[in-house]
Design an enzyme around this catalytic site. Structure first.
Site, PDB file in Angstrom:
ATOM      1  N   LYS A 310       0.846  -1.199   0.000  1.00  8.49           N
ATOM      2  CA  LYS A 310       0.000   0.000   0.000  1.00  8.49           C
ATOM      3  C   LYS A 310       0.877   1.243   0.000  1.00  8.49           C
ATOM      4  O   LYS A 310       2.015   1.212   0.464  1.00  8.49           O
ATOM      5  CB  LYS A 310      -0.947   0.004   1.196  1.00  8.49           C
ATOM      6  N   LYS A 339       1.601  -0.793  10.070  1.00  9.30           N
ATOM      7  CA  LYS A 339       2.582  -0.145   9.197  1.00  9.30           C
ATOM      8  C   LYS A 339       2.232   1.334   9.024  1.00  9.30           C
ATOM      9  O   LYS A 339       1.076   1.739   9.184  1.00  9.30           O
ATOM     10  CB  LYS A 339       2.619  -0.840   7.831  1.00  9.30           C
ATOM     11  N   ASP A 340       3.262   2.131   8.669  1.00 12.02           N
ATOM     12  CA  ASP A 340       3.089   3.564   8.493  1.00 12.02           C
ATOM     13  C   ASP A 340       2.066   3.878   7.402  1.00 12.02           C
ATOM     14  O   ASP A 340       1.861   3.101   6.473  1.00 12.02           O
ATOM     15  CB  ASP A 340       4.423   4.218   8.106  1.00 12.02           C
ATOM     16  N   LYS A 341       1.485   5.078   7.515  1.00  8.91           N
ATOM     17  CA  LYS A 341       0.594   5.550   6.459  1.00  8.91           C
ATOM     18  C   LYS A 341       1.395   6.196   5.337  1.00  8.91           C
ATOM     19  O   LYS A 341       1.339   5.767   4.189  1.00  8.91           O
ATOM     20  CB  LYS A 341      -0.430   6.549   7.012  1.00  8.91           C
TER      21      LYS A 341
END
Length: 700
Positions: A310, A339-341
């Site tokens: 993503k 997980k990070d954006k």
């Protein structure tokens, strides 16, 4: 340290471990500047194509369901952090969920010792084959110590004593070990986390021993463990009706969803003792039938694993989108870590009730959402949080420059910083993104409200608007002014999946305390517990900073240490050691072995100023250890331990100075400044932004 508005400590005020000067720069200029790739349990990057040969041998096929099960050694791990989904007691659940079933044997006609099976006879030999001699000796000694403490009437609480049998990576061997321990030592229970098998005393066994003889208790637990079809277990005849009533009550309270009990006249009844009766136990027919149906469904359930890529997308938003497209609910998805954006991330996921073909059919729709799925294949089970080795990072830091009033060579400052962090490590803080960086209301504040059972307040905190005039914040502002959930729904944009789910529940159930409890159930368990974990994480950050402020890098009496620096967060208290005065004087341990507890109901605290600090924070926030169970939301927060320092692995870097004569298509506006390309690995639950903060000596 500087205090934040909510009573916590500002992230910018947390201490560093190194004293180098650092440098300035910009991270996450674009998602491609911050690439995160999960490292699975076997040390493989999940963005790589799977080795088909390895996949074929690891694939688990569902077994056919039959009315009579074949004997096998396989017990489902008892989860340390358990989410209950029904009214069954923990003890009944522990036995009802077990996968161990044996062929039907001869019915027990009432003898206390009549539950001996071939599996039981062979359990000692099986244990010896599964454990090395040292561990087997430790287990024997542990079992003997437990029996000795009970015999001496010493008070023993369930969390206070545990023995780790170590990690067993092979799932079948781990299941066999769980089974063998239970067969040889029915008065012990086993738990599993991250492939580690932990043994504890069974509180139900001890409680039953207060009501019946140890011989009877042992026989009853062996009966439960054997699971012989159509079998019965009968306690010794008893002339005391009140005592029989107490035994009935205990068995029904702890195991009522699994067994039923009844008193029958004893052999002495005809001999002039009309009050004599014996309690007989048998498995409930409905429970066994229901269990068989559930077992069939579980075995038939389809699980599909895949790698999710993503870009600039929040993980919960990605899961909600996939759930809608696949016709399942968000809680059908499992993953090993968040997980990070603002990044490009690759992580393993498993979705239940979806075939690989169905997932492949929506690949084109997924790609329109800045996502991609690959390595799609069937698997036998879901993922657990923490079921990974770590993460690999590829990071570009742009717009590099010296700290203010620093005239030294920028290149030397960068090299000095990288070497310092490679050798000394960084303070293992939870990153600011865990709390909602830049938000007016942060996730830990919501978590504290949930732990206090302030459900209405938690809802209002979640729906507190930011100081922006966009549709989302206009909708939130309207809700706080009116508490009109239906009207707010008409204002809330469709892409705000979490807010809309909460508002739909509030519209249905109302803004009462109970209505707000029901609204929180619109979130999957992993999301509900995320907020309580955020509170524990914030307190841990403050504790780590205080520990370094109070004692620096010296290991002192009362510190907690774990000698395994590679251990994750979820290791048992038996691995934690309290530093003695003699060990402090001899400098036995290093600061890299020091751990601090992450708040929960089952953790040990340091016995020095840091421990006093913890208790002061709990008092400040109106909490006690018992408050880390929230029955209304089915949340249990046992707590864990976390090393205060961590080191990055496999660090490499490249300093890039742009050529002013060359124009590159798609280049950044600040590319006239030098940039730093960094590559490194971190252990599970470590934050790259925290590592960079230590390196650069400034807020990220």
């Amino acid at each position: 340290m500087e205090e934040a508005m909510d009573g916590g400590v500002r992230f910018s005020s947390l201490r560093f471990i190194s004293d180098h000067v650092g440098f300035q720069g910009t991270i996450k200029t674009s998602p491609s500047d911050f690439i995160v790739v999960e490292i699975d349990e076997w040390g493989q990057l999940v963005n790589k194509a799977l080795d088909e040969a390895v996949y074929e041998t690891s694939k688990i096929e569902p077994e056919p369901c039959h009315s009579v099960k074949k004997p096998k050694l396989n017990i489902q791990n008892v989860s340390i952090e358990h989410e209950s989904h029904g009214e069954a007691s923990p003890a009944a659940t522990r036995y009802a969920d077990r996968d161990q079933d044996h062929e039907a044997g001869s019915e027990n006609e009432g003898s206390v010792n009549g539950v001996t099976s071939e599996c039981e006879k062979g359990s000692a030999g099986l244990l010896r084959s599964l454990l090395d001699e040292k561990t087997h000796t430790l287990l024997d000694r542990f079992a003997s110590d437990v029996k000795g403490m009970w015999s001496s009437k010493t008070e023993l609480t369930e969390p206070s004593l545990a023995l780790s049998l170590g990690k067993v990576l092979d799932k079948k061997q781990r299941a066999a070990l769980h089974s063998a321990v239970r067969q040889e030592f029915p008065f012990l229970i086993t738990a599993g986390s991250n492939a580690e098998v932990v043994v504890k005393p069974s509180p139900e066994y001890k409680e039953l021993c207060h009501l019946v003889s140890e011989e009877e208790a042992l026989g009853f637990f062996k009966y439960l463990d054997a699971r012989k079809e159509n079998s019965k277990f009968t306690f010794k005849p008893d002339t005391n009706k009140d005592h029989r009533k107490a035994v009935h009550h205990f068995l029904n309270k702890k195991f009522g969803n699994l067994v039923e009990t009844k008193s029958f006249p004893g052999r002495d009844h005809s001999a002039g003792n009309p009050n004599t009766a014996a309690i007989t136990v048998r498995f409930r027919e409905k429970a066994r039938g229901k269990r068989s149906r559930l077992e069939c469904e579980r075995r038939k359930a389809v699980c599909t694993a895949f790698t999710l890529q993503k870009e600039n997308l929040e993980m919960f938003e990605a899961i909600s989108f996939l759930a809608v497209k696949l016709g399942v609910i968000p809680s059908d998805f499992s993953y090993a870590g968040l997980k990070d954006k603002k990044a490009i991330t690759y992580q393993s996921m498993v979705v239940r009730k979806v075939t690989p073909g169905r997932l492949k059919n929506i690949e084109k729709e997924i790609m329109k959402k800045r996502m991609n799925v690959f390595n799609i294949r069937p698997v036998g089970d879901s993922l657990r949080l923490g079921q990974l080795k770590g993460n690999h990072f590829e990071i570009v830091i742009r717009n590099l420059k010296n700290q203010i009033n620093d005239s030294a060579s920028l290149r030397e400052r960068i090299l000095e910083a990288i070497e310092n962090v490679k050798n000394k490590g960084f303070v293992n803080y939870y990153g600011p993104q865990r709390f909602g960086k830049g938000k007016k209301i942060q996730t830990d504040q919501i978590g504290l409200a949930l732990l206090r059972n302030e459900m209405v307040k938690a809802i209002k905190l979640f729906l507190t608007p930011e100081d922006m005039d966009d549709p989302v914040n206009k909708a939130k502002k309207y809700f706080l002014q009116t508490e009109d959930a239906k009207g707010t729904l008409s204002l809330m944009p469709e892409f705000r999946v979490r807010e809309r789910a909460l508002l739909e529940s509030l519209h249905r159930f109302g803004m009462t305390e109970e209505g707000c409890v029901q609204a929180w159930f619109s979130f999957p368990h992993s999301m509900r517990i995320f907020y309580t974990h955020a509170y524990s994480s914030r307190v841990w950050n403050e504790a780590a900073s205080y520990r370094l402020e109070a004692y620096g890098t010296k290991v002192v009496k009362g510190d907690l240490i774990c000698s395994d620096e590679d251990a994750g967060e979820h290791f048992p208290s038996s691995k934690v050691h309290l530093v003695t005065e003699e060990e402090e004087s001899a400098n036995t341990y290093t600061v890299h072995q020091v751990v601090l507890p992450v708040l929960g109901y089952n953790v040990q605290y340091p016995e020095n100023k840091v421990g006093q600090w913890y208790h002061g924070v709990l008092s400040r926030d109106g909490l006690q250890a018992s408050r880390f169970r929230v029955p209304a939301l089915k949340l249990n927060v046992p707590g864990c331990y976390r090393h205060i320092l961590k080191r990055p692995h496999n660090v490499s870097h490249r300093l890039v100075r742009p050529d002013p004569e060359v124009e590159v298509e798609g280049s950044h506006a600040d590319d006239a400044m030098p940039s730093l390309s960094l590559s490194f690995d971190l252990d599970a639950s470590c934050y790259a932004t925290v590592c960079l903060r230590e390196m650069m000596k400034g807020d990220i």
